[in-house]
Design an enzyme around this catalytic site. Sequence first.
Site, PDB file in Angstrom:
ATOM      1  N   HIS A   1     -50.424  95.935 -60.511  1.00  0.00           N
ATOM      2  CA  HIS A   1     -50.429  96.095 -61.993  1.00  0.00           C
ATOM      3  C   HIS A   1     -49.922  97.578 -62.185  1.00  0.00           C
ATOM      4  O   HIS A   1     -50.985  98.549 -61.421  1.00  0.00           O
ATOM      5  CB  HIS A   1     -51.569  95.688 -62.594  1.00  0.00           C
ATOM      6  CG  HIS A   1     -51.783  95.899 -63.685  1.00  0.00           C
ATOM      7  ND1 HIS A   1     -50.900  94.717 -64.716  1.00  0.00           N
ATOM      8  CD2 HIS A   1     -52.111  96.638 -64.873  1.00  0.00           C
ATOM      9  CE1 HIS A   1     -51.187  95.187 -65.899  1.00  0.00           C
ATOM     10  NE2 HIS A   1     -51.633  96.390 -65.916  1.00  0.00           N
TER      11      HIS A   1
ATOM     12  N   ASP B   1     -56.118  90.127 -64.201  1.00  0.00           N
ATOM     13  CA  ASP B   1     -56.282  91.417 -63.759  1.00  0.00           C
ATOM     14  C   ASP B   1     -57.751  91.848 -63.424  1.00  0.00           C
ATOM     15  O   ASP B   1     -58.040  93.135 -63.739  1.00  0.00           O
ATOM     16  CB  ASP B   1     -55.407  92.396 -64.863  1.00  0.00           C
ATOM     17  CG  ASP B   1     -54.031  92.259 -65.010  1.00  0.00           C
ATOM     18  OD1 ASP B   1     -53.376  91.626 -64.096  1.00  0.00           O
ATOM     19  OD2 ASP B   1     -53.552  92.285 -66.398  1.00  0.00           O
TER      20      ASP B   1
ATOM     21  N   ASN C   1     -40.428  96.315 -55.663  1.00  0.00           N
ATOM     22  CA  ASN C   1     -41.683  96.135 -54.755  1.00  0.00           C
ATOM     23  C   ASN C   1     -41.746  95.274 -53.539  1.00  0.00           C
ATOM     24  O   ASN C   1     -41.963  95.585 -52.548  1.00  0.00           O
ATOM     25  CB  ASN C   1     -42.933  95.624 -55.639  1.00  0.00           C
ATOM     26  CG  ASN C   1     -43.726  96.689 -56.395  1.00  0.00           C
ATOM     27  OD1 ASN C   1     -44.017  97.642 -55.727  1.00  0.00           O
ATOM     28  ND2 ASN C   1     -43.314  96.805 -57.747  1.00  0.00           N
TER      29      ASN C   1
ATOM     30  N   ASN D   1     -52.171  90.852 -56.479  1.00  0.00           N
ATOM     31  CA  ASN D   1     -51.087  91.439 -57.391  1.00  0.00           C
ATOM     32  C   ASN D   1     -50.810  92.790 -57.532  1.00  0.00           C
ATOM     33  O   ASN D   1     -52.124  93.754 -57.215  1.00  0.00           O
ATOM     34  CB  ASN D   1     -51.697  90.952 -58.908  1.00  0.00           C
ATOM     35  CG  ASN D   1     -50.652  91.121 -59.833  1.00  0.00           C
ATOM     36  OD1 ASN D   1     -49.531  91.167 -59.786  1.00  0.00           O
ATOM     37  ND2 ASN D   1     -51.231  91.618 -61.063  1.00  0.00           N
TER      38      ASN D   1
ATOM     39  N   GLY E   1     -37.317  93.460 -58.342  1.00  0.00           N
ATOM     40  CA  GLY E   1     -37.499  93.174 -56.649  1.00  0.00           C
ATOM     41  C   GLY E   1     -37.855  94.592 -56.148  1.00  0.00           C
ATOM     42  O   GLY E   1     -37.940  94.486 -54.853  1.00  0.00           O
TER      43      GLY E   1
ATOM     44  N   GLU F   1     -45.956 102.845 -56.820  1.00  0.00           N
ATOM     45  CA  GLU F   1     -46.089 101.117 -56.272  1.00  0.00           C
ATOM     46  C   GLU F   1     -45.492 101.166 -55.000  1.00  0.00           C
ATOM     47  O   GLU F   1     -46.311 100.243 -54.135  1.00  0.00           O
ATOM     48  CB  GLU F   1     -45.688 100.339 -57.253  1.00  0.00           C
ATOM     49  CG  GLU F   1     -46.443 100.229 -58.586  1.00  0.00           C
ATOM     50  CD  GLU F   1     -45.932  99.479 -59.568  1.00  0.00           C
ATOM     51  OE1 GLU F   1     -46.550  98.922 -60.588  1.00  0.00           O
ATOM     52  OE2 GLU F   1     -44.587  99.184 -59.457  1.00  0.00           O
TER      53      GLU F   1
HETATM   54  C1  GAR Z   1     -44.023  96.357 -61.272  1.00  0.00           C
HETATM   55  O1  GAR Z   1     -44.001  97.683 -61.900  1.00  0.00           O
HETATM   56  C2  GAR Z   1     -45.221  95.647 -61.354  1.00  0.00           C
HETATM   57  O2  GAR Z   1     -46.430  96.777 -61.395  1.00  0.00           O
HETATM   58  C3  GAR Z   1     -45.181  95.126 -62.579  1.00  0.00           C
HETATM   59  O3  GAR Z   1     -43.789  94.567 -62.817  1.00  0.00           O
HETATM   60  C4  GAR Z   1     -42.934  95.412 -62.056  1.00  0.00           C
HETATM   61  C5  GAR Z   1     -41.869  94.595 -61.170  1.00  0.00           C
HETATM   62  O4  GAR Z   1     -41.043  95.428 -60.767  1.00  0.00           O
HETATM   63  N1  GAR Z   1     -46.055  93.856 -62.766  1.00  0.00           N
HETATM   64  C6  GAR Z   1     -46.918  93.668 -63.772  1.00  0.00           C
HETATM   65  O5  GAR Z   1     -46.673  94.391 -64.957  1.00  0.00           O
HETATM   66  C7  GAR Z   1     -47.798  92.457 -63.810  1.00  0.00           C
HETATM   67  N2  GAR Z   1     -48.954  92.353 -64.976  1.00  0.00           N
HETATM   68  P1  GAR Z   1     -40.124  95.126 -59.463  1.00  0.00           P
HETATM   69  O6  GAR Z   1     -39.938  93.706 -59.757  1.00  0.00           O
HETATM   70  O7  GAR Z   1     -38.988  96.172 -59.401  1.00  0.00           O
HETATM   71  O8  GAR Z   1     -41.291  95.234 -58.312  1.00  0.00           O
END
Ligand code: GAR
Length: 198
Positions: free
Chosen positions: A103, A144, A13, A101, A11, A173
């Site tokens: 990525h 993607d 992001n 999304n 969580g 991110e």
């Molecule tokens: C993030 O790094 C996001 O880019 C990735 O999952 C992580 C979630 O982290 N998403 C993917 O790989 C989608 N293909 P978070 O829960 O700490 O935000």
Amino acid sequence: MRIAIIGSGSGTNARALCSHARDSASTYQVCLVISTKASAGIMGVAEEFDVPACVLEYSETFEQGVLEALLQHRIDVLLLAGLMRHLPMSIVQVMHGHVLNIHPSLLPLHGGKGMYGIHVHRAVLAAGDSVTGATVHVVTEEYDDGRIVAQDQLDIRTGESDVELQERVKALEHSLYPRAVDKFCAELAGRAFFEQNR
Ligand code: GAR
């Protein structure tokens, strides 16, 4: 714009998105958090920011549950943040062009099925790339593959581990995603999804 965040990860992001919406003159407000797991960190973020949240586990009723929640909360834009599966087609089609999304690579590099989280960083290191980064894109029927809204990049350090790289990309991110959502919502201004489709 009224946004919802859906995920099943730690969580971080979601926290960056909620924090940006609260602390700045942002173009969006976070109105709903959907988690696919009751134990996911994203649920704690919803509580911290006092955002309505629900848990919808992957099951036969998942798609219907998500669509009903989006309608009930009059959501204009759905944000994927750590969703480890492709969003069901019916949701992509109903929200047509209003789903983003993030990525953790420079798409089109290192995307597609099975490419999520740490697996992406391992693939980047195995390929011997000298740069990586993160991409915010519109979600379409293909993995993607939708229009890229924003990208940021960083140099890979010699001897860096997958976990270290993941940590640095996540930091990237956290500034990229809120900025990209602001830009996207500004582009959509006057075309709120819910108002259009009510
Ligand atoms: C993030 O790094 C996001 O880019 C990735 O999952 C992580 C979630 O982290 N998403 C993917 O790989 C989608 N293909 P978070 O829960 O700490 O935000």
